[in-house]
Design an enzyme around this catalytic site. Structure first.
Site, short mmCIF file in Angstrom:
data_model
loop_
_atom_site.label_atom_id
_atom_site.label_comp_id
_atom_site.label_asym_id
_atom_site.label_seq_id
_atom_site.Cartn_x
_atom_site.Cartn_y
_atom_site.Cartn_z
N VAL A 94 9.19 7.79 -0.27
CA VAL A 94 10.13 8.48 0.60
C VAL A 94 11.55 8.51 0.03
O VAL A 94 12.22 9.56 0.09
CB VAL A 94 10.11 7.85 2.02
CG1 VAL A 94 10.57 6.40 2.01
CG2 VAL A 94 10.97 8.67 2.97
N TYR A 119 -6.60 2.58 1.23
CA TYR A 119 -5.69 1.85 0.35
C TYR A 119 -5.47 0.42 0.85
O TYR A 119 -5.54 -0.54 0.08
CB TYR A 119 -4.35 2.58 0.26
CG TYR A 119 -3.28 1.80 -0.46
CD1 TYR A 119 -3.32 1.64 -1.84
CD2 TYR A 119 -2.24 1.19 0.23
CE1 TYR A 119 -2.35 0.92 -2.51
CE2 TYR A 119 -1.26 0.47 -0.41
CZ TYR A 119 -1.31 0.33 -1.79
OH TYR A 119 -0.34 -0.41 -2.44
N LYS A 174 -6.28 -3.33 -1.05
CA LYS A 174 -5.29 -4.37 -1.32
C LYS A 174 -5.66 -5.68 -0.64
O LYS A 174 -5.36 -6.77 -1.16
CB LYS A 174 -3.90 -3.90 -0.90
CG LYS A 174 -3.43 -2.64 -1.61
CD LYS A 174 -3.50 -2.74 -3.13
CE LYS A 174 -2.36 -3.49 -3.74
NZ LYS A 174 -2.38 -3.45 -5.22
N ASP A 213 -0.04 5.70 9.01
CA ASP A 213 1.27 5.05 9.01
C ASP A 213 1.37 4.06 10.17
O ASP A 213 0.90 4.32 11.28
CB ASP A 213 2.39 6.08 9.14
CG ASP A 213 2.87 6.58 7.80
OD1 ASP A 213 2.39 6.08 6.78
OD2 ASP A 213 3.72 7.49 7.78
#
Length: 322
Positions: free
Chosen positions: A189, A145, A149, A283
């Site tokens: 989240v 991802y 971007k 993350d």
């Protein structure tokens, strides 16, 4: 008044932009394939003569060409988000986020669009450990991802330099607010935690809860899109901006705020315990944006810090999820 194309206009951010700019009297075209967006997000606008919905896919160049016809500005929000989804299915993420993005750039260029504003991402900072994040200091991407971007930014820069298409990228930092979907495998989240608490279920925090994010309320994002679209500062175009608050909140702090606001509606939520799980692949530990560039060149002034935004978001979820 302008004619504005909002790709992904049935999604969380896109539908908020649609609502805002329609209320200001602009003509709005929405292009969406409803894979992640929801028709109900647009129900209030179907009878508005200034609203036009095109059901199509940015992976199809003909859909992009139809959507940009006669358009002054493009607010490109359409994308497949989520780091975990991109790790599970990198090809589809690339098809939508890279091929689809390039299709939109080509269509916008050929249609003579005045300016192309697009949703970039804080994931572009990758493994850079410097804080706060400054636009011209990035690291290596940590997920498919993030790669897509970053490629968007590279393509936008080339289209600006080669074809004269004005572009502005907005690197969104953990956007939240009304209409953000709490359902699905890749829910963000905040809505996910709110839904869990409302159901008296313990939300799962990946890791110890010490990871921090620059959570950004939707109204700040709307402001940045409007400033990017309307600025006449020549130094402000053909670049990228952090779209954030300039403050960071740990996941443990986030849980505390959510409990505080939700217990105003249901005191039993105070008793719900959080569940801690393993760290999630891809993350980054901490994210904090410098918003100095946006303040200086666009006149950006965030209206909502984390607590103000969460209070409004919780109210919306309570009214709409119960």
């Amino acid at each position: 008044m302008s004619k504005i194309l909002i790709t992904g206009g049935a999604g969380f951010i896109g539908s908020n932009l649609t609502e805002y700019f329609l209320a200001k009297g602009h003509q709005i075209v929405v292009l969406d394939n409803f894979v992640t967006g929801h028709r109900q997000n647009l129900n209030d606008h179907v009878d508005n003569p200034n609203f036009n919905l095109i059901e199509g896919d940015i992976r199809n160049i003909s859909d992009c060409q139809l959507a940009v016809s006669g358009v002054d500005y493009v607010l490109h929000q359409a994308a497949l988000g989520s780091v975990p989804r991109s790790i599970k299915d990198p090809q589809t993420t690339n098809d939508v986020n890279v091929t689809g993005f390039l299709n939109m750039l080509v269509a916008a260029r050929d249609a003579g669009v005045k300016r192309f504003i697009y949703a970039a991402s804080s994931s572009t900072y990758g493994d850079s450990e410097s804080l706060p994040k400054v636009e011209d200091v990035i690291g290596k991407p940590l997920s498919p991802y993030a790669i897509t971007k970053y490629v968007n930014e590279l393509y936008a820069d080339i289209f600006s330099k080669t074809y004269g298409l004005e572009t502005i990228g907005l690197r969104y930092f953990n956007v939240f607010g009304r209409r953000q979907d709490p359902n699905g495998a890749y829910a963000a989240v905040i809505p996910l935690f709110v839904k869990k608490f409302m159901n008296h279920e313990g939300p799962v925090i990946n890791g110890t809860g010490d990871f921090s994010r620059d959570f950004t309320y939707i109204d700040n994002v709307i402001q940045m899109n409007e400033l990017a679209m309307t600025t006449d500062n020549r130094k402000a175009v053909n670049t990228v901006y952090n779209t954030a608050v300039g403050d960071r909140t740990t996941l443990n702090q986030l849980v505390g705020y959510l409990k505080e606001f939700l217990t105003n509606y249901d005191s039993e939520i105070a008793k719900v315990e959080v569940v801690y799980g393993p760290n999630r692949q891809g993350d980054i530990p901490h994210s904090l944006a410098s918003i100095e560039k946006a303040e200086r060149l666009l006149g950006y002034k965030p209206t909502h810090a984390i607590r103000e935004g969460l209070k409004e978001a919780v109210t919306w979820y309570w009214d709409n999820l119960k």
